[in-house]
Design a protein around this motif. Structure first.
Motif, PDB file in Angstrom:
ATOM      1  N   ASP A  62     -12.151  -9.847 -14.611  1.00 45.58           N
ATOM      2  CA  ASP A  62     -11.145 -10.773 -14.102  1.00 45.58           C
ATOM      3  C   ASP A  62      -9.901 -10.646 -14.976  1.00 45.58           C
ATOM      4  O   ASP A  62      -9.732 -11.397 -15.946  1.00 45.58           O
ATOM      5  CB  ASP A  62     -11.679 -12.206 -14.120  1.00 45.58           C
ATOM      6  CG  ASP A  62     -10.653 -13.224 -13.604  1.00 45.58           C
ATOM      7  OD1 ASP A  62      -9.635 -12.804 -13.039  1.00 45.58           O
ATOM      8  OD2 ASP A  62     -10.882 -14.442 -13.789  1.00 45.58           O
ATOM      9  N   PRO A  63      -9.028  -9.696 -14.654  1.00 49.21           N
ATOM     10  CA  PRO A  63      -7.851  -9.482 -15.506  1.00 49.21           C
ATOM     11  C   PRO A  63      -6.953 -10.715 -15.582  1.00 49.21           C
ATOM     12  O   PRO A  63      -6.389 -11.000 -16.641  1.00 49.21           O
ATOM     13  CB  PRO A  63      -7.126  -8.306 -14.836  1.00 49.21           C
ATOM     14  CG  PRO A  63      -7.622  -8.315 -13.424  1.00 49.21           C
ATOM     15  CD  PRO A  63      -9.036  -8.786 -13.498  1.00 49.21           C
ATOM     16  N   VAL A  64      -6.830 -11.444 -14.483  1.00 50.06           N
ATOM     17  CA  VAL A  64      -5.991 -12.647 -14.494  1.00 50.06           C
ATOM     18  C   VAL A  64      -6.598 -13.687 -15.423  1.00 50.06           C
ATOM     19  O   VAL A  64      -5.895 -14.334 -16.202  1.00 50.06           O
ATOM     20  CB  VAL A  64      -5.832 -13.210 -13.070  1.00 50.06           C
ATOM     21  CG1 VAL A  64      -5.050 -14.524 -13.112  1.00 50.06           C
ATOM     22  CG2 VAL A  64      -5.123 -12.202 -12.175  1.00 50.06           C
ATOM     23  N   GLY A  65      -7.923 -13.834 -15.373  1.00 49.25           N
ATOM     24  CA  GLY A  65      -8.590 -14.782 -16.266  1.00 49.25           C
ATOM     25  C   GLY A  65      -8.370 -14.437 -17.725  1.00 49.25           C
ATOM     26  O   GLY A  65      -8.153 -15.329 -18.557  1.00 49.25           O
ATOM     27  N   TYR A  94       1.863  -3.808 -16.554  1.00 50.21           N
ATOM     28  CA  TYR A  94       1.075  -2.978 -17.467  1.00 50.21           C
ATOM     29  C   TYR A  94       1.446  -3.270 -18.921  1.00 50.21           C
ATOM     30  O   TYR A  94       0.576  -3.359 -19.791  1.00 50.21           O
ATOM     31  CB  TYR A  94       1.309  -1.501 -17.137  1.00 50.21           C
ATOM     32  CG  TYR A  94       0.516  -0.527 -17.969  1.00 50.21           C
ATOM     33  CD1 TYR A  94      -0.764  -0.147 -17.590  1.00 50.21           C
ATOM     34  CD2 TYR A  94       1.058   0.034 -19.128  1.00 50.21           C
ATOM     35  CE1 TYR A  94      -1.498   0.761 -18.349  1.00 50.21           C
ATOM     36  CE2 TYR A  94       0.340   0.940 -19.882  1.00 50.21           C
ATOM     37  CZ  TYR A  94      -0.937   1.299 -19.493  1.00 50.21           C
ATOM     38  OH  TYR A  94      -1.660   2.193 -20.249  1.00 50.21           O
ATOM     39  N   ARG A  95       2.732  -3.430 -19.178  1.00 49.50           N
ATOM     40  CA  ARG A  95       3.189  -3.693 -20.543  1.00 49.50           C
ATOM     41  C   ARG A  95       2.591  -4.984 -21.090  1.00 49.50           C
ATOM     42  O   ARG A  95       2.297  -5.076 -22.284  1.00 49.50           O
ATOM     43  CB  ARG A  95       4.722  -3.783 -20.585  1.00 49.50           C
ATOM     44  CG  ARG A  95       5.423  -2.451 -20.400  1.00 49.50           C
ATOM     45  CD  ARG A  95       6.934  -2.622 -20.423  1.00 49.50           C
ATOM     46  NE  ARG A  95       7.402  -3.189 -21.692  1.00 49.50           N
ATOM     47  CZ  ARG A  95       8.666  -3.463 -21.963  1.00 49.50           C
ATOM     48  NH1 ARG A  95       9.608  -3.243 -21.036  1.00 49.50           N
ATOM     49  NH2 ARG A  95       9.012  -3.962 -23.127  1.00 49.50           N
ATOM     50  N   LEU A  99      -4.553  -6.662 -23.087  1.00 48.98           N
ATOM     51  CA  LEU A  99      -5.900  -7.218 -23.238  1.00 48.98           C
ATOM     52  C   LEU A  99      -6.853  -6.742 -22.143  1.00 48.98           C
ATOM     53  O   LEU A  99      -7.954  -6.277 -22.462  1.00 48.98           O
ATOM     54  CB  LEU A  99      -5.832  -8.743 -23.276  1.00 48.98           C
ATOM     55  CG  LEU A  99      -7.179  -9.472 -23.334  1.00 48.98           C
ATOM     56  CD1 LEU A  99      -8.005  -9.036 -24.535  1.00 48.98           C
ATOM     57  CD2 LEU A  99      -6.971 -10.987 -23.355  1.00 48.98           C
ATOM     58  N   PRO A 100      -6.497  -6.830 -20.856  1.00 48.55           N
ATOM     59  CA  PRO A 100      -7.400  -6.287 -19.842  1.00 48.55           C
ATOM     60  C   PRO A 100      -7.711  -4.812 -20.048  1.00 48.55           C
ATOM     61  O   PRO A 100      -8.849  -4.372 -19.844  1.00 48.55           O
ATOM     62  CB  PRO A 100      -6.640  -6.517 -18.526  1.00 48.55           C
ATOM     63  CG  PRO A 100      -5.774  -7.698 -18.800  1.00 48.55           C
ATOM     64  CD  PRO A 100      -5.356  -7.535 -20.240  1.00 48.55           C
ATOM     65  N   ASN A 467      -4.465  -0.444 -12.329  1.00 44.39           N
ATOM     66  CA  ASN A 467      -3.341  -1.305 -12.703  1.00 44.39           C
ATOM     67  C   ASN A 467      -2.681  -1.896 -11.460  1.00 44.39           C
ATOM     68  O   ASN A 467      -2.282  -3.072 -11.460  1.00 44.39           O
ATOM     69  CB  ASN A 467      -2.326  -0.509 -13.520  1.00 44.39           C
ATOM     70  CG  ASN A 467      -1.171  -1.376 -14.003  1.00 44.39           C
ATOM     71  OD1 ASN A 467      -1.314  -2.193 -14.893  1.00 44.39           O
ATOM     72  ND2 ASN A 467      -0.002  -1.196 -13.385  1.00 44.39           N
ATOM     73  N   GLU A 468      -2.570  -1.097 -10.399  1.00 46.50           N
ATOM     74  CA  GLU A 468      -1.974  -1.617  -9.170  1.00 46.50           C
ATOM     75  C   GLU A 468      -2.847  -2.709  -8.565  1.00 46.50           C
ATOM     76  O   GLU A 468      -2.328  -3.725  -8.066  1.00 46.50           O
ATOM     77  CB  GLU A 468      -1.769  -0.474  -8.174  1.00 46.50           C
ATOM     78  CG  GLU A 468      -0.649   0.476  -8.573  1.00 46.50           C
ATOM     79  CD  GLU A 468      -0.375   1.533  -7.516  1.00 46.50           C
ATOM     80  OE1 GLU A 468      -1.043   1.530  -6.461  1.00 46.50           O
ATOM     81  OE2 GLU A 468       0.510   2.370  -7.753  1.00 46.50           O
TER      82      GLU A 468
END
Length: 489
Positions: A62-65, A94-95, A99-100, A467-468
């Motif tokens: 969960d990248p947003v988390g 991406y920058r 962390l993800p 990443n997209e």
């Protein structure tokens, strides 16, 4: 995040055993060259070079988390600005998403060959700045996430950034691959060259950016070369005097920092309920602690300047929301300013996956990593510790705000120019790694073939796809209110 146990990942028992054995081998320079070559070739058997092409995201990630959890330690009112900057494009996302990606890299094959990592080695974290000898040099210039770890993590972070930026610029797939291959080949060949040099030769190596641009002139279009020369000339004007004109004005005979909330807010406005005299007494005490981290001659030089005013300033993309302060100092005659920047240092995003830093002060971690990786560092680079009115003590590192700094405008680059820039970044990263890692073992692992190059190029495109998807998930999180974003600042 669940760490997979595929061959060569950090969770793989064979990799852990290999890393233990490599650490037992002793200091790099004290081992025989044959043993160091053998170490690099043994690493190929544990983690074949071709395996670095592999990446498959954990379905539960969960990248947003992860990003929202990271934001909890930041200034709440600034977090929406960070999110807004990340929304601008897949590359700006991406920058801000170190962390993800750190969580993802922990699932990928690892050679077991350790270096001091930048931790966030995307192409916009390379740039030019003034050396102590007042020459314009090019190097890695952001170390917020620095920590020892697998050398390939920095290489993958750089390679994927080239692929992501190439997509944002509308480059065709074949051009993106050429750019990534240029970076990784430059890294591999430079490491082989450093493996043939003495340790002191490696330590003294640096890239004179003006000389490098001249060297690559035949490979650049005339228009691109002229634009780069203009940027180099402009860089020489970026110093404390320019910052003084831009950030301050004279009010009733006193030099004051211009209030421009939320981007620049004088400390008196940040803490309106605290007496200004008490705030500045604390700032002077913090500066005193910081001065003690400088070497003696630079401490003496800084003691010639007195505190004028301080302000909170928003900086960067990924760093937005961490506490960053600018400190105006002057020699006493009102015409010789120095602008320092004190930037909060939180634990590295790599810490959960590579282990905690040996430094208890996170500012010292950043400074130590920067000194280890950079050929030449800011003369006022140091660290300190600052109590906060919210009851949370925070670590900081300090450097000059501006000192001939500039970065290449990625969004204006053509494929041919990006190839040149990728080569410079690849060579620069290799030199940074050669200072802290076993350059002989690394060169033996990388070898003379392009197997590693093509594996990383495959990874870069695969991760650009990821990443997209993460960028889309982040956009949806903003749309549905899960994440707050301000896009008009």
């Amino acid at each position: 995040m669940t760490v997979t146990t595929g061959s060569g990942s950090l969770a793989d028992p064979a990799t852990r055993a290999f890393r233990r054995d490599s650490k037992r081998a002793g200091t790099h320079e004290q081992s025989s060259r044959a043993d160091r070559v053998a170490l690099g070739k043994d690493a190929r058997r544990v983690t074949p070079r071709e395996s670095h092409a592999e990446f498959q995201a954990d379905g539960s990630r969960d990248p947003v988390g992860l990003l929202l959890e990271q934001s909890k330690s930041r200034v709440p009112e600034l977090v929406p600005i960070r999110h807004g900057r990340m929304l601008l494009s897949a590359f700006t996302f991406y920058r801000g998403a170190a962390l993800p990606m750190a969580a993802d890299l922990a699932t990928t094959p690892a050679s077991g060959l350790q270096v001091q990592l930048c931790g966030d080695a995307h192409l916009s974290n390379f740039g030019a700045y003034a050396s102590p000898e007042r020459e314009l040099v090019f190097d890695v210039n952001d170390f917020d996430e620095t920590l020892p770890g697998p050398f390939e993590w920095d290489v993958k972070r750089l390679a994927a950034s080239l692929a992501v930026a190439g997509r944002d610029n509308g480059f065709r797939a074949k051009h993106r691959r050429k750019i990534v291959l240029a970076a990784v080949k430059a890294y591999r060949k430079a490491m082989r060259g450093f493996a043939e040099q003495t340790f002191l030769e490696v330590w003294y190596a640096h890239l004179d950016i003006e000389e490098a641009i001249w060297q690559f002139r035949s490979q650049m279009k005339a228009k691109g070369f002229e634009a780069t020369e203009k940027m180099l000339a402009k860089a020489h004007t970026r110093d404390s005097t320019q910052a003084l004109r831009k950030l301050t004005r004279v009010v009733e005979g006193r030099r004051r920092i211009i209030s421009d909330p939320p981007m620049v807010v004088p400390v008196e406005e940040v803490f309106p309920d605290v007496q200004a005299s008490a705030v500045y007494e604390q700032i002077r005490a913090v500066l005193g602690k910081y001065r003690r981290t400088l070497q003696s001659d630079r401490r003496h030089m800084l003691e010639q300047f007195t505190l004028v005013q301080a302000a909170r300033k928003v900086v960067g993309v990924g760093s937005v929301g961490t506490r960053a302060w600018i400190v105006l100092m002057d020699s006493g005659d009102g015409v010789e300013p120095v602008f320092l920047q004190a930037k909060e240092a939180q634990p590295s995003v790599l810490a959960e996956y590579c282990g905690r830093s040996k430094y208890t002060n996170q500012g010292e971690r950043v400074v130590a990593g920067q000194h280890l990786m950079q050929a030449e560092s800011d003369i006022f680079l140091g660290w300190t510790h600052m109590p906060s009115p919210d009851g949370v003590d925070r670590d900081y590192y300090v450097r000059q705000l501006k000192d001939w700094k500039f970065s290449v405008p990625i969004e204006q680059s053509a494929p041919s120019g990006m190839v040149v820039y990728a080569r410079v970044c690849g060579r620069t990263l290799a030199r940074a790694h050669a200072r802290s890692g076993d350059r002989v073992a690394l060169a033996a692992y990388l070898g003379r073939s392009d197997a590693f190059d093509h594996a990383i190029a495959d990874f870069a495109e695969t991760y650009a796809d990821q990443n997209e998807r993460d960028y889309t998930a982040f956009q949806r999180a903003v749309e549905d209110g899960r994440a707050q974003a301000t896009t008009d600042i």
